[in-house]
Design a protein around this motif. Structure first.
Motif, short mmCIF file in Angstrom:
data_model
loop_
_atom_site.label_atom_id
_atom_site.label_comp_id
_atom_site.label_asym_id
_atom_site.label_seq_id
_atom_site.Cartn_x
_atom_site.Cartn_y
_atom_site.Cartn_z
N ILE A 198 0.90 -1.15 -0.09
CA ILE A 198 0.08 -0.12 0.03
C ILE A 198 0.90 1.20 0.13
N ILE A 199 0.64 2.04 -1.03
CA ILE A 199 1.48 3.36 -1.01
C ILE A 199 0.51 4.52 -0.59
N ASP A 200 -0.65 4.52 -0.67
CA ASP A 200 -1.58 5.86 -0.36
C ASP A 200 -2.86 5.05 0.01
N ASP A 201 -3.54 5.94 1.13
CA ASP A 201 -4.78 5.52 1.19
C ASP A 201 -5.84 6.63 1.34
N PHE A 202 -6.84 6.40 0.66
CA PHE A 202 -8.10 7.40 0.53
C PHE A 202 -9.27 6.87 1.08
N PRO A 203 -9.50 7.23 2.56
CA PRO A 203 -10.80 6.80 3.19
C PRO A 203 -12.14 6.85 2.41
#
Length: 306
Positions: free
Chosen positions: A257-262
């Motif tokens: 996982i590089i980035d998370d967008f809830p």
């Protein structure tokens, strides 16, 4: 689903008489449901009345709930015109039947379907356990949630939108003779889906499940990978993931996982479904790669002689 429905609008009663003679299957928007559960549809040259007993197969036998009729208001329904008469106010009134077109659809189309046949269907409503679809003239069938896609979803809304048209495969019939459906077999094998990706790619995905040993991330409806556990990640989040490896022999894709967008934090467009099978029948579906010892398959038509 059988085609050929005509918009229910007529400039004169002569055209209505022609529709009665031909038995044309028509479609119109329900404008009102009265306290006797009769439905009203404006045909232009006449007001159409669809009595409760003609609203669906089984209505005359008490097998149709009133709420299912009320819910048709402001929605399109199909029907045929069975008669034309003068109303109490002198205006022409057309008598309608939805039951007759459903019986014809059942007899001439649905009863002839076999396991493996692929049909068009339109979503009518959602339930946590699946989605109900119109498979012909208002006759509905259930597409269970575990048959929607290989990637598991929490609710059918995660995959579909209300009123959406889709393709589905006839899987069989239940104890009452009703058609049962599946959908995931049309969304491609593991190898067909994995061919869209390569190790080293960074791509978007949707978190479908967070487990103690890792996070399952959907890359496509029929393809998911596993990332290591990371704090603050929840089902429904959109993520950017780096593809470490693709292992057909183990049917696994390893992700970082590089980035998370809830969920709800950004615009998340839903790409249209891609159907890998374009024919009107499928005998069998083999999801797993040939090199994988674990076989995942659906067989609709047994080999000859079985």
């Amino acid at each position: 689903m059988p085609s050929g429905r005509q918009p229910a609008h007529f400039d004169c009663t002569a055209n209505i008489s022609e529709a009665i003679e031909s038995g044309a299957v028509l479609e119109g928007i329900v404008q009102k449901c009265d306290n006797s559960y009769n439905l009203y549809i404006d045909l232009g040259a006449a007001m159409g009345v669809l009595p409760f007993r003609e609203s669906a197969i089984g209505a005359d036998l008490g097998k149709v709930r009133e709420i299912s009729v009320i819910s048709k208001v402001n929605k399109p329904v199909c029907f045929c015109i069975t008669g034309l008469r003068e109303g109490a106010d002198g205006r022409p009134v057309a008598d309608l039947s939805r039951r007759l077109v459903q019986e014809a659809c059942q007899r001439d189309y649905l009863d002839r379907l076999a396991p493996g046949d692929i049909i068009d269907a339109a979503i009518t409503h959602f339930e946590p356990f699946g989605v109900f679809v119109d498979i012909g003239c208002g006759i509905v069938s259930l597409l269970p949630i575990d048959c929607i896609s290989v990637s598991r979803i929490a609710h059918p809304r995660d995959r579909f939108t209300p009123g959406q048209w889709l393709r589905a495969v006839v899987s069989g019939r239940d104890g009452l003779g009703r058609i049962t459906l599946t959908h995931k077999e049309l969304l491609g094998t593991w190898m067909e889906n994995a061919a869209s990706f390569s190790p080293g790619d960074t791509v978007p995905g949707v978190v479908r499940s967070v487990e103690s040993y890792g996070i399952f991330i959907e890359l496509l409806p029929n393809l998911a990978g596993l990332a290591e556990v990371r704090e603050g990640i929840h089902p429904g989040d959109t993520v950017s993931v780096y593809i470490k490896s693709i292992l057909p022999e183990k049917m696994k894709i390893k992700l970082i996982i590089i980035d998370d967008f809830p969920a709800g934090s950004c615009h998340q467009s839903r790409p249209p479904l891609h159907y890998y099978w374009e024919g009107d029948h499928i005998d069998a579906f083999y999801y797993s790669p040939p090199s994988c010892p674990r076989e995942i398959a659906t067989v609709f038509t047994p080999p000859s002689g079985c």
